[in-house]
Design a protein around this motif. Structure first.
Motif, PDB file in Angstrom:
ATOM      1  N   LEU A  36       0.843  -1.255   0.002  1.00  0.00           N
ATOM      2  CA  LEU A  36      -0.043  -0.218  -0.089  1.00  0.00           C
ATOM      3  C   LEU A  36       0.727   1.251  -0.151  1.00  0.00           C
ATOM      4  N   LEU A  37       0.599   2.348  -1.055  1.00  0.00           N
ATOM      5  CA  LEU A  37       1.437   3.397  -0.851  1.00  0.00           C
ATOM      6  C   LEU A  37       0.204   4.524  -1.203  1.00  0.00           C
ATOM      7  N   GLY A  38       0.724   5.566  -0.677  1.00  0.00           N
ATOM      8  CA  GLY A  38      -0.194   6.728  -0.810  1.00  0.00           C
ATOM      9  C   GLY A  38       0.576   7.988  -1.542  1.00  0.00           C
ATOM     10  N   ARG A  39      -0.487   8.645  -2.255  1.00  0.00           N
ATOM     11  CA  ARG A  39       0.156   9.668  -3.067  1.00  0.00           C
ATOM     12  C   ARG A  39       0.079  11.117  -2.239  1.00  0.00           C
ATOM     13  N   ARG A  41       0.468  15.070  -1.314  1.00  0.00           N
ATOM     14  CA  ARG A  41       0.096  16.242  -2.078  1.00  0.00           C
ATOM     15  C   ARG A  41       1.456  16.988  -2.775  1.00  0.00           C
ATOM     16  N   ASP A  42       2.526  16.551  -2.246  1.00  0.00           N
ATOM     17  CA  ASP A  42       3.861  17.066  -2.842  1.00  0.00           C
ATOM     18  C   ASP A  42       4.259  16.250  -4.220  1.00  0.00           C
ATOM     19  N   GLY A  43       3.552  15.059  -4.447  1.00  0.00           N
ATOM     20  CA  GLY A  43       3.880  14.433  -5.611  1.00  0.00           C
ATOM     21  C   GLY A  43       4.551  12.911  -5.418  1.00  0.00           C
ATOM     22  N   THR A  44       5.000  12.819  -4.003  1.00  0.00           N
ATOM     23  CA  THR A  44       5.909  11.699  -3.790  1.00  0.00           C
ATOM     24  C   THR A  44       4.804  10.596  -3.483  1.00  0.00           C
ATOM     25  N   TRP A  45       5.204   9.422  -3.518  1.00  0.00           N
ATOM     26  CA  TRP A  45       4.540   8.117  -2.886  1.00  0.00           C
ATOM     27  C   TRP A  45       5.274   7.754  -1.833  1.00  0.00           C
ATOM     28  N   GLU A  46       4.179   7.120  -0.623  1.00  0.00           N
ATOM     29  CA  GLU A  46       4.924   7.158   0.562  1.00  0.00           C
ATOM     30  C   GLU A  46       4.056   5.968   1.399  1.00  0.00           C
ATOM     31  N   LEU A  47       4.660   5.309   2.188  1.00  0.00           N
ATOM     32  CA  LEU A  47       4.129   4.319   3.009  1.00  0.00           C
ATOM     33  C   LEU A  47       3.449   4.924   3.969  1.00  0.00           C
ATOM     34  N   ALA A  61       2.540  -0.027  18.480  1.00  0.00           N
ATOM     35  CA  ALA A  61       1.619   0.680  18.805  1.00  0.00           C
ATOM     36  C   ALA A  61       1.445   1.874  17.824  1.00  0.00           C
ATOM     37  N   ALA A  62       2.582   2.610  17.722  1.00  0.00           N
ATOM     38  CA  ALA A  62       2.559   3.708  16.703  1.00  0.00           C
ATOM     39  C   ALA A  62       2.203   3.373  15.261  1.00  0.00           C
ATOM     40  N   ALA A  63       2.752   2.298  14.737  1.00  0.00           N
ATOM     41  CA  ALA A  63       2.486   1.767  13.525  1.00  0.00           C
ATOM     42  C   ALA A  63       1.028   1.468  13.270  1.00  0.00           C
ATOM     43  N   ALA A  64       0.487   0.803  14.287  1.00  0.00           N
ATOM     44  CA  ALA A  64      -1.098   0.557  14.168  1.00  0.00           C
ATOM     45  C   ALA A  64      -1.696   1.474  14.168  1.00  0.00           C
ATOM     46  N   ARG A  65      -1.591   2.721  15.120  1.00  0.00           N
ATOM     47  CA  ARG A  65      -2.141   3.851  15.133  1.00  0.00           C
ATOM     48  C   ARG A  65      -2.237   4.720  13.934  1.00  0.00           C
ATOM     49  N   GLU A  66      -0.936   4.778  13.461  1.00  0.00           N
ATOM     50  CA  GLU A  66      -0.656   5.682  12.231  1.00  0.00           C
ATOM     51  C   GLU A  66      -1.474   5.042  10.951  1.00  0.00           C
ATOM     52  N   LEU A  67      -1.515   3.760  10.871  1.00  0.00           N
ATOM     53  CA  LEU A  67      -2.029   2.928   9.851  1.00  0.00           C
ATOM     54  C   LEU A  67      -3.517   3.372  10.084  1.00  0.00           C
ATOM     55  N   ARG A  68      -4.040   3.159  11.128  1.00  0.00           N
ATOM     56  CA  ARG A  68      -5.465   3.334  11.315  1.00  0.00           C
ATOM     57  C   ARG A  68      -6.197   4.652  10.770  1.00  0.00           C
ATOM     58  N   GLU A  69      -5.090   5.753  11.421  1.00  0.00           N
ATOM     59  CA  GLU A  69      -5.600   7.217  11.334  1.00  0.00           C
ATOM     60  C   GLU A  69      -5.442   7.574   9.978  1.00  0.00           C
ATOM     61  N   GLU A  70      -4.377   7.011   9.181  1.00  0.00           N
ATOM     62  CA  GLU A  70      -4.110   7.452   7.918  1.00  0.00           C
ATOM     63  C   GLU A  70      -5.036   6.620   6.787  1.00  0.00           C
ATOM     64  N   THR A  71      -5.078   5.622   7.016  1.00  0.00           N
ATOM     65  CA  THR A  71      -5.961   4.678   5.976  1.00  0.00           C
ATOM     66  C   THR A  71      -7.331   4.200   6.394  1.00  0.00           C
ATOM     67  N   GLY A  72      -7.593   3.991   7.642  1.00  0.00           N
ATOM     68  CA  GLY A  72      -8.929   3.374   8.064  1.00  0.00           C
ATOM     69  C   GLY A  72      -8.584   2.215   8.258  1.00  0.00           C
ATOM     70  N   LEU A  73      -7.554   1.565   8.007  1.00  0.00           N
ATOM     71  CA  LEU A  73      -7.112  -0.104   8.252  1.00  0.00           C
ATOM     72  C   LEU A  73      -6.910  -0.025   9.808  1.00  0.00           C
ATOM     73  N   ASP A  74      -7.743  -1.066  10.160  1.00  0.00           N
ATOM     74  CA  ASP A  74      -7.150  -1.580  11.591  1.00  0.00           C
ATOM     75  C   ASP A  74      -6.812  -2.614  11.927  1.00  0.00           C
ATOM     76  N   VAL A  75      -5.600  -2.705  12.608  1.00  0.00           N
ATOM     77  CA  VAL A  75      -4.781  -4.003  12.858  1.00  0.00           C
ATOM     78  C   VAL A  75      -4.311  -3.893  14.263  1.00  0.00           C
ATOM     79  N   LEU A 116      -3.313  15.702   3.167  1.00  0.00           N
ATOM     80  CA  LEU A 116      -1.891  15.310   2.985  1.00  0.00           C
ATOM     81  C   LEU A 116      -1.664  14.179   2.196  1.00  0.00           C
ATOM     82  N   VAL A 117      -2.568  13.248   1.877  1.00  0.00           N
ATOM     83  CA  VAL A 117      -2.630  12.357   1.001  1.00  0.00           C
ATOM     84  C   VAL A 117      -3.871  12.169  -0.052  1.00  0.00           C
ATOM     85  N   SER A 118      -3.604  12.184  -1.088  1.00  0.00           N
ATOM     86  CA  SER A 118      -4.676  12.278  -2.461  1.00  0.00           C
ATOM     87  C   SER A 118      -5.495  11.072  -2.570  1.00  0.00           C
ATOM     88  N   THR A 119      -4.556   9.674  -2.362  1.00  0.00           N
ATOM     89  CA  THR A 119      -5.069   8.543  -2.885  1.00  0.00           C
ATOM     90  C   THR A 119      -4.265   7.498  -2.162  1.00  0.00           C
TER      91      THR A 119
END
Length: 162
Positions: A36-39, A41-47, A61-75, A116-119
């Motif tokens: 999974l990569l996000g585009r 707004r500055d044009g780069t792709w990121e994890l 815990a930070a990884a799980a939290r950031e994943l949930r906050e940024e993508t809605g995926l809950d692990v 921050l992320v368009s897609t």
């Protein structure tokens, strides 16, 4: 022990001078082996990923939290494998990036931070899109050295087999 200024803080209780940024990048791999990569707004792709909160939060815990906050995926935190620590220097500041891996069967990532992320896109590891955000490129190169990802130099320490 006191300092010369009348301060009663000792070396064990006095906070160190800040000289580093501490974050985590999450390689999310689905059942088809895509990542999974996000585009940004500055044009780069990121994890997905971000800063580890200074609240006694673990890297997992930070990884799980950031994943949930940024993508809605809950692990759960227990589903996160922290596999590497990377270190580079940007603008005179040490940057410590932890590489984490999460495997999910499938999932629809949501754009939860459109400023921050368009897609979000599931990508084949062997055919990643355009320019990568440097810390993401560094983490992906440690995760899969066989991909030949170009990235700025970084020291890395393997923690667990990804």
């Amino acid at each position: 022990m006191t300092t010369g200024t009348g301060d009663s803080l000792t070396r064990n209780t006095r906070p160190p001078l800040a000289q580093a940024a501490f974050g985590v990048g999450v390689v999310v791999q689905d059942g088809q082996g895509r990542i999974l990569l996000g585009r940004h707004r500055d044009g780069t792709w990121e994890l997905p990923g971000g800063k580890v909160d200074p609240t006694h939060e673990s890297v997992a815990a930070a990884a799980a939290r950031e994943l949930r906050e940024e993508t809605g995926l809950d692990v759960p935190e227990s589903a996160v494998t922290v596999f590497a620590m990377l270190h580079d220097v940007v603008g005179g500041i040490n940057r410590i990036s932890m590489g984490a891996l999460v495997r999910v069967e499938s999932g629809d990532a949501e754009v939860t931070e459109p400023h921050l992320v368009s897609t979000w896109r599931w990508c084949e590891a062997g055919s990643l899109p355009g320019a990568l955000f440097d810390p993401s490129a560094q983490i992906l190169a440690v995760w899969r050295p066989d991909l030949g990802i170009t990235h700025p130099p970084a020291h890395h320490l393997s923690i667990a087999a990804p």
